[in-house]
Write a protein that holds these residues in place. Structure first.
Motif, PDB file in Angstrom:
ATOM      1  N   PRO A 141      -9.091   5.105   0.194  1.00  0.00           N
ATOM      2  CA  PRO A 141      -9.319   5.411   1.604  1.00  0.00           C
ATOM      3  C   PRO A 141      -8.749   6.786   1.957  1.00  0.00           C
TER       4      PRO A 141
ATOM      5  N   GLY B  33       0.976   5.547   0.604  1.00  0.00           N
ATOM      6  CA  GLY B  33       0.193   6.615   1.204  1.00  0.00           C
ATOM      7  C   GLY B  33       1.052   7.681   1.840  1.00  0.00           C
TER       8      GLY B  33
ATOM      9  N   ASP C 276     -12.149   7.607   6.449  1.00  0.00           N
ATOM     10  CA  ASP C 276     -12.077   6.152   6.527  1.00  0.00           C
ATOM     11  C   ASP C 276     -11.174   5.687   7.662  1.00  0.00           C
TER      12      ASP C 276
ATOM     13  N   ARG D 202       0.844  -1.176   0.000  1.00  0.00           N
ATOM     14  CA  ARG D 202       0.000   0.000   0.000  1.00  0.00           C
ATOM     15  C   ARG D 202       0.890   1.240   0.000  1.00  0.00           C
TER      16      ARG D 202
ATOM     17  N   ASP E   8      -3.519   5.044  -0.272  1.00  0.00           N
ATOM     18  CA  ASP E   8      -4.219   5.557   0.898  1.00  0.00           C
ATOM     19  C   ASP E   8      -3.945   7.056   0.963  1.00  0.00           C
TER      20      ASP E   8
ATOM     21  N   ASP F 263      -3.397   6.585  -7.898  1.00  0.00           N
ATOM     22  CA  ASP F 263      -4.202   5.397  -7.653  1.00  0.00           C
ATOM     23  C   ASP F 263      -4.324   4.544  -8.915  1.00  0.00           C
TER      24      ASP F 263
END
Length: 262
Positions: free
Chosen positions: A136, A38, A155, A36, A68, A60
């Motif tokens: 998110p 972020g 989120d 992930r 994220d 994304d």
């Protein structure tokens, strides 16, 4: 110069040089496949929401839906002045930014927005994030208004290394606001970022998790995972002097936490 909110109030040397996070995430997207990606945290108000939404949707897409979006408001008045963004009214500005993100990332090709701060005439916006209905969105901060905002519309919460009772109290406030808003509080994420400085010898408990041995930090993180369902996010740039030391510490910490929480 704005005083740093911690320690002796001076800016740490490690904070004097940072690369652009959106560029780095784009690079990371190209050299990873499962991790992930972020930010913790990206200052949300330093560029127009339309442009930021496009950049985040692009990341994304190129990461195949692994982003994220971690957002915060920052702490430095000087930084706001440097980018030409008003310091006052930050919360209201963030609320409308989030409104715009939801509108821009929705399924509708034509986006229109008439707000107090921004006006978007009817515009074709066909670029959407890979993740639906959106990546998110996690929000950082500690004030009552921020914790309420997390519960109402985010989120998850980007927490930091606080004493566990204080962390639990803040998380209870977030989930309470989520329940009041009719949301599923159990679906929210608590991402816990810690920036430790490791020591060879144990330190008093009140200094953990900001200082201590690797084992002390592992004990703290394990307790946060077990009692609060936290997702640990460890930043070692305060304590590691080179890549090899960084990787060695990360491996040791990972193995200790995994053995306690498996």
């Amino acid at each position: 110069m704005s005083p740093y909110p911690g320690g002796d109030r001076s800016v740490l040397a490690q904070h004097e040089t940072f690369l652009d996070p959106l560029v780095l995430l784009t690079v990371a997207a190209g050299v990873t496949r499962r991790a992930r990606l972020g930010t913790s945290t990206l200052n949300a108000l330093w560029q127009p929401p339309m442009l930021l939404a496009r950049s985040l949707a692009t990341i994304d897409q190129v990461s195949a839906g692994r982003l994220d979006v971690g957002l915060g408001l920052g702490w430095s008045r000087d930084e706001y002045q440097a980018v030409g963004t008003p310091w006052q009214g930050r919360g209201v500005r963030l609320e409308e930014t989030l409104d715009l993100f939801d509108r821009i990332w929705a399924e509708d090709e034509v986006v229109r927005h008439d707000g107090a701060l921004w006006t978007v005439p009817p515009s074709y916006v066909r670029l959407k994030p890979r993740q639906r209905p959106r990546p998110p969105v996690l929000l950082g901060g500690f004030g009552p208004a921020t914790l309420a905002r997390v519960g109402r519309r985010a989120d998850g919460w980007l927490g930091v290394g606080l004493p566990l009772p204080v962390l639990a109290q803040a998380w209870e406030a977030v989930t309470g606001h989520a329940a009041k808003a009719g949301r599923d509080a159990d679906a929210l994420r608590l991402v816990l970022r810690v920036n430790p400085v490791f020591s060879a010898d144990p330190v008093p408990d009140e200094q953990v998790p900001n200082r201590g041995t690797v084992r002390q930090l592992a004990d703290y993180l394990s307790a946060a995972v077990e009692s609060l369902g936290a997702e640990p996010l460890i930043d070692l740039h305060h304590t590691a002097d080179d890549v090899e030391e960084f990787l060695d510490l990360a491996r040791e910490l990972h193995d200790l936490v995994r053995s306690r929480t498996a």
